[in-house]
Design an enzyme around this catalytic site. Structure first.
Site, PDB file in Angstrom:
ATOM      1  N   GLY A 138       0.902  -1.200  -0.104  1.00  0.00           N
ATOM      2  CA  GLY A 138       0.028   0.090  -0.109  1.00  0.00           C
ATOM      3  C   GLY A 138       0.909   1.271   0.000  1.00  0.00           C
ATOM      4  N   GLY A 150       1.380   4.749   2.216  1.00  0.00           N
ATOM      5  CA  GLY A 150       0.924   5.666   2.976  1.00  0.00           C
ATOM      6  C   GLY A 150       1.299   6.926   2.666  1.00  0.00           C
ATOM      7  N   GLU A 188       6.040   3.836   1.139  1.00  0.00           N
ATOM      8  CA  GLU A 188       5.476   2.759   0.742  1.00  0.00           C
ATOM      9  C   GLU A 188       5.064   2.095   2.187  1.00  0.00           C
ATOM     10  OE1 GLU A 188       7.889   3.576  -1.403  1.00  0.00           O
ATOM     11  OE2 GLU A 188       6.526   3.934  -3.005  1.00  0.00           O
ATOM     12  N   ASP A 234     -10.278  10.427  13.953  1.00  0.00           N
ATOM     13  CA  ASP A 234     -10.565  10.090  12.645  1.00  0.00           C
ATOM     14  C   ASP A 234     -11.079   8.497  12.502  1.00  0.00           C
ATOM     15  OD1 ASP A 234     -10.721  10.104   9.816  1.00  0.00           O
ATOM     16  OD2 ASP A 234      -8.465  10.199   9.681  1.00  0.00           O
TER      17      ASP A 234
HETATM   18  P1  AMP Z   1      -1.502   3.976   6.356  1.00  0.00           P
HETATM   19  O1  AMP Z   1      -0.621   4.799   6.141  1.00  0.00           O
HETATM   20  O2  AMP Z   1      -1.747   3.481   7.757  1.00  0.00           O
HETATM   21  O3  AMP Z   1      -2.886   4.637   6.108  1.00  0.00           O
HETATM   22  O4  AMP Z   1      -1.481   2.670   5.686  1.00  0.00           O
HETATM   23  C1  AMP Z   1      -1.799   2.670   4.139  1.00  0.00           C
HETATM   24  C2  AMP Z   1      -2.215   1.349   3.905  1.00  0.00           C
HETATM   25  O5  AMP Z   1      -1.399   0.041   4.072  1.00  0.00           O
HETATM   26  C3  AMP Z   1      -3.636   0.900   4.438  1.00  0.00           C
HETATM   27  O6  AMP Z   1      -4.852   1.206   3.733  1.00  0.00           O
HETATM   28  C4  AMP Z   1      -3.324  -0.454   4.473  1.00  0.00           C
HETATM   29  O7  AMP Z   1      -3.865  -1.227   3.204  1.00  0.00           O
HETATM   30  C5  AMP Z   1      -2.048  -0.757   4.325  1.00  0.00           C
HETATM   31  N1  AMP Z   1      -1.565  -1.198   5.786  1.00  0.00           N
HETATM   32  C6  AMP Z   1      -1.137  -0.187   6.680  1.00  0.00           C
HETATM   33  N2  AMP Z   1      -0.762  -0.982   8.175  1.00  0.00           N
HETATM   34  C7  AMP Z   1      -1.137  -2.195   7.758  1.00  0.00           C
HETATM   35  C8  AMP Z   1      -0.823  -3.415   8.627  1.00  0.00           C
HETATM   36  N3  AMP Z   1      -0.639  -3.087   9.899  1.00  0.00           N
HETATM   37  N4  AMP Z   1      -0.961  -4.618   7.855  1.00  0.00           N
HETATM   38  C9  AMP Z   1      -1.583  -4.597   6.579  1.00  0.00           C
HETATM   39  N5  AMP Z   1      -1.727  -3.619   5.935  1.00  0.00           N
HETATM   40  C10 AMP Z   1      -1.467  -2.389   6.546  1.00  0.00           C
END
Ligand code: AMP
Length: 996
Positions: free
Chosen positions: A610, A612, A616, A756
């Site tokens: 994903g 962030g 990444e 949020d």
């Molecule tokens: P975030 O920056 O926390 O919004 O993360 C971005 C994307 O990464 C999220 O929408 C998830 O799809 C994936 N992701 C984040 N944290 C996790 C995790 N602990 N386990 C699996 N996928 C994650």
């Protein structure tokens, strides 16, 4: 006589009457000389003659009428009587009228005497009068009639006499003539018997009549072959003195496998059976059974089909059911709920129940052992009638396999392979069980020493015990902590009753308190009286309070100043408080304090999952020395980050690192190593595939940074639900909501306001455990694409945010509760967008006017009510997270409260309405509407079925929607949910009721 008819009696067998005689002697039948004994020799004389039919016969005659004192005897041969007891003697004779004989007056007689003598054998030819028993004096009924001698005709007399009961084997008859003129034409001796007969499938043998005229001889019948006596009704008949069978009682019936044909029992043919003698007819073999023999009482089952012991032979053979379908589970720490659908094939029976087999598995596959007796099953492990079960008291962090098998009455007979549905589950964290065995070691005036045993199920490593105690009378409690299983509680009052309770603490949190233990401290010793006095002296009290107050004030002011600089939060016993990393002057200190620093060589990156805000997000594995490697998500900081970005990025770790709860995403640690360390990666544990990722280490001007978080296999909740639209049971959905609420309860207890909370910020692991995530401080402003600038300044995710937070930025746990209500709605509608395509402005306006989201399709009324409670305008009226967890727990415990018939979801109390902008009623065509709800693929289905206007669509029921050929449950729900809203809008705007 005309018209007289004799009705045959049902218990008489007149046709047998003629046959009932057994002749012992018939003088007429004998053609040769009879050679009876006659004495004196000039008395009875054997003469041959002809009878009335001119048949030659032997007769005895005597006619000594002229001489007085006649005594002429005639004796028959010995007559063997057999079984007879009652003998009939029939005499046919002629007798001459003395008047017809001239000159015989005084000597002529008109009678003769009949005698008998019983013997067991012949007694020779001598004749002794005194040995004879007289039977009767026989006179003629008919003698010679008056008239000329020449015209006179001999009249034949017939007399019958009965003798008996006889007891010897045989007898002689004797005739004594005392001076009559007699011709003995015939002597017949016989007895009567009932002849053998078959009646009611029983054979009755030849039976000699009884000795008395009135006696009936009772005779037992014998069943014909392949027949048996009817229970308690053995066949009997009665033989009358006249040789007739009378009064049949009881009967025989054909045995199992045979049926009656006439007076016999015949075997059932092939392919037929008769299971019981009680059945009249043979029946054809029931379904899935056969027989290829005659005379069968049952049919054999075809291969693979069986008959339960309790099944009568008349029912079809059946087979074990197929496996249960759609087995789903829900884990709540160490409790697993399983739910399934009935098997597709019940095997032809309606006694299907279910049993659960629980096995605990090691991490190696195939190494499973039965769960044993410590695991609880509710309502039961086997014999389950309903399609759900809850398995309790599992071990934390353990792998389990559950097999659910459908069984019916023939499952145990089948040797075919068992069919079952199975799931493998890993239990989550669980708090330790109760501390129950507490011992008071030492009781003093002001202290009490306690010791205790570790709880039976620690469910992890116990790091601490908490001893809660209070004075029995005022119940204001204090706590003491101990790392070991003993503790001394000091500063107690003498002679005072205290109550103690202990609970254990592990990574998973606190266990429940053990039972209360009451202990009274020892009496006060003398010499401490000054304290007592002091207590009674108000001046001293005021002085002490003033000094203490000053000290506390100084500490608080000092603490505040230091706290601003070093964020030293004041902690109160029993509650851990969240510390805002922003209060640290140097954010690196916060990271060091709250996040574990990891060596980058322990991290193996596998793939990008994903994006962030800062770089990444990858998945990979973390292998810490001495520990098993675990799946992790790794958030990276993109190339060329600024110092501020680095600080903001790490801020999330500083926040997350303070939390430790099964429903809050767990931080494994951070890497904050320098550039030099970064160069190690390509050669070491990190995979070469992720060039992008390494580039941040190679080319970054700052320090390479990673945040390592537990891996949540199913990603964020909103996407996960959309992907599995309509696939979960309500219990499963509520299980997810419960997890989120528990995580939020923990965060709010720590004083952390999320701001949020939304399904997109909840992560889901492989066990469907939901965890709250996304803790970046700037996230609401920068990170969340849902956040928009509001008039009050700052970006806010409007659809999820409570009105007071939108209006005057009042973010509290109560505003988090509002957001939680929206998450509930998202979950129950499988990731539908709250307020659909309404604009943010319209949402704000609608909420302000009191409208709320309606219940999603199939949402239990109780859940929608809870949502509405979370959306109370007055935030004090909203439930606390603690209460929400309690309500959801109750629902999970009583699944009946969650049942909602399809399509009967409650209407919202105040249906959502948007009066100012285009609403559902503003769509011109069905096509536009379908497009708006992303269901345009069904446009042709609606057209083909004639739904051309939105008015006609608004009248549709769930059945109508289904009849269009829309089979996906999630799509049915989505369309119905939209129709319900459309209907509410039409009702409100136009005042037109849409009748459904
Ligand atoms: P975030 O920056 O926390 O919004 O993360 C971005 C994307 O990464 C999220 O929408 C998830 O799809 C994936 N992701 C984040 N944290 C996790 C995790 N602990 N386990 C699996 N996928 C994650």
């Amino acid at each position: 006589m005309c018209g007289l008819s004799v009705k045959p009696s049902p218990v008489r067998f007149n046709h047998l009457l003629l046959l009932s005689l057994v002749i012992l002697l018939d003088s007429k039948a004998q053609q040769t000389e009879l050679e009876w004994i006659s004495y004196p020799p000039n008395g009875w004389e054997e003469i041959s003659g002809l009878d009335e039919n001119y048949t030659p016969i032997r007769t005895y005659q005597v006619c000594q009428v002229m001489e007085p004192n006649q005594n002429n005897w005639l004796r028959t041969n010995w007559i063997e009587k057999g079984n007879a007891q009652r003998i009939f003697v029939e005499l046919k004779f002629t007798l001459r009228d003395c008047n017809s004989l001239p000159g015989v007056v005084g000597t002529c007689k008109e009678t003769f005497n009949l005698y008998y003598q019983e013997t067991d054998s012949e007694v020779g030819r001598s004749l002794r009068e005194n040995q004879y028993v007289k039977i009767d004096t026989i006179a003629a009924d008919e003698s010679f009639t008056q008239g000329d001698l020449g015209e006179r005709k001999m009249k034949l007399n017939t007399e019958v006499r009965i003798i008996g009961p006889l007891s010897r084997r045989g007898f002689y008859l004797a005739f004594q003539d005392v001076g009559a003129c007699i011709a003995l034409v015939s002597v017949k001796v016989y007895y009567k018997k009932c002849w053998s007969i078959i009646e009611n499938l029983a054979t009755f043998p030849d039976t000699v009549t009884g000795s008395e005229f009135s006696s009936l001889v009772e005779v037992e019948g014998m069943c014909v072959s392949d027949a048996e006596e009817e229970a308690e009704n053995s066949p009997k008949m009665h033989c009358s003195a006249e040789g007739e069978w009378l009064v049949p009682i009881g009967k025989c019936i054909c045995k199992a496998g045979f049926h009656q044909k006439g007076d016999a029992c015949e075997p059932c043919g092939r392919g037929f059976y008769k299971s019981s003698s009680q059945d009249l007819q043979c029946s054809r073999c029931p379904a899935h059974s056969f027989n290829d023999r005659e005379g069968s009482w049952r049919c054999d089952c075809e291969d693979g089909y069986y008959r339960a012991l309790s099944d009568p032979p008349s029912v079809a053979c059946t087979r074990p059911p197929s496996a249960p379908q759609n087995l789903v589970y829900n884990i709540n720490q160490t409790t697993v709920s399983l739910e399934w659908s009935p098997p597709a094939d019940t095997g032809g029976r309606n006694d299907v129940t279910y049993r659960v087999i629980c096995r605990r598995c090691s991490w190696e596959p195939e190494e499973c052992v039965p769960c044993g007796p410590n695991v609880g099953y509710s309502p039961a492990q086997s014999g389950l009638v309903d399609t759900y079960v809850t398995i309790l008291d599992l071990l934390a962090h353990a792998n389990y396999t559950f097999e659910v098998e459908a069984v019916n009455g023939v499952s145990d007979l089948s040797r075919t392979q068992r069919l079952f549905a199975a799931v493998s589950i890993a239990t989550g964290q669980a708090a330790p069980s109760q501390v129950s065995e507490v011992i008071k070691e030492k009781v003093q005036q002001r202290s009490i020493q306690l010791s205790w045993q570790e709880p039976h199920q620690p469910n992890g490593v116990i790091t601490e015990y908490e001893i809660k105690y209070y004075e029995k009378k005022d119940r204001i409690y204090s706590t003491v902590r101990s790392k070991s299983t003993s503790a001394t509680v000091n500063n107690l009052k003498p002679s005072t009753a205290y109550v103690f309770q202990i609970r254990a603490f592990t990574e998973a949190g606190y266990g429940t308190y053990g039972p209360r233990l009451e202990i009274t401290t020892k009496e006060e010793a003398t010499g401490r009286m000054y304290i007592k006095n002091a207590r009674q002296n108000p001046v001293i009290i005021i002085a002490v309070v003033a000094v203490a107050g000053t000290i506390i004030l100084v500490f608080m002011v000092f603490g505040f100043i230091i706290g601003r600089r070093y964020a030293l939060a004041v902690k109160f016993p029993g509650t851990k408080t969240y510390i805002d990393p922003e209060t640290y002057e140097d954010p690196n200190r916060a990271v060091h304090q709250f996040a574990k620093e990891l060596d980058a060589s322990c991290i193996k990156i596998e793939r990008v999952i994903g994006a962030g805000e800062f770089g990444e997000v990858c998945s990979g594995r973390l292998k810490l020395p001495g520990k098993r490697d675990v799946s992790v998500a790794i958030k990276t900081l993109k190339v060329g980050y600024t110092e501020k970005q680095r600080r903001d990025f790490l801020c999330e770790a500083s926040i997350m690192g303070q939390f430790d709860h099964p429903n809050v995403v767990h931080l494994e640690g951070v890497t904050v190593a320098g550039v030099g360390v970064g160069f190690k990666y390509p050669l070491g544990f990190v995979s070469i595939n992720h060039f992008l990722f390494y580039s941040s280490f190679f080319f970054s001007p700052g320090k390479p940074v990673m945040i390592v978080i537990e891996y949540m296999e199913n990603g964020s909740l909103d996407g996960f639900l959309r992907k599995h639209d309509g696939q979960f049971t309500v219990i499963q959905l509520v299980g997810m909501l419960r997890g989120i609420a528990a995580g939020m309860r923990y965060l709010s207890d720590m004083g952390y306001v999320h701001r949020d909370l939304a399904a997109r910020n909840i992560l889901v692991n492989s066990n469907l455990v939901c965890k709250v995530s996304d803790f970046g401080l700037s996230r609401v402003i920068d990170d969340d694409p849902e956040a928009v600038y509001t008039t009050t300044g700052g970006k806010i995710p409007v659809r999820w945010t409570a009105p007071e937070a939108i209006q005057y930025r009042k973010f509290t746990s109560a505003s988090d509760v509002w957001s939680y209500g929206i998450v509930m709605w998202e979950v129950m509608s499988y990731g539908e967008r709250p307020y659909w395509d309404m604009s943010n402005q319209d949402v704000i306006k609608a909420i302000e006017e009191g409208y709320r989201l309606p219940a999603p399709m199939d949402c239990p009324p109780g859940l929608h009510q809870l949502m509405l409670d979370c959306w109370q305008k007055d935030r004090a009226e909203r439930p606390k997270f603690d209460q929400i967890v309690g309500i959801l727990d109750k629902m999970i415990r009583n699944p009946n409260t969650l049942k909602t018939p399809v399509g009967t979801c409650t209407r919202p109390i105040s249906p959502l309405l948007d009066q100012s902008t285009p609403d559902f009623t503003a769509f011109c065509t069905v096509g536009e509407w379908l497009e708006a709800i992303k269901m345009e693929r069904y446009r042709d289905n609606f057209t083909a079925a004639g739904y051309s206007s939105l008015e006609s669509v608004a009248r549709m029921s769930i059945e109508d929607v289904m009849s269009l050929g829309i089979t996906l449950v999630g799509h049915q729900k989505k369309i119905m949910s939209s129709i319900q809203t459309m209907r509410a809008q039409m009702l409100h705007l136009h005042g037109t009721g849409v009748q459904v």
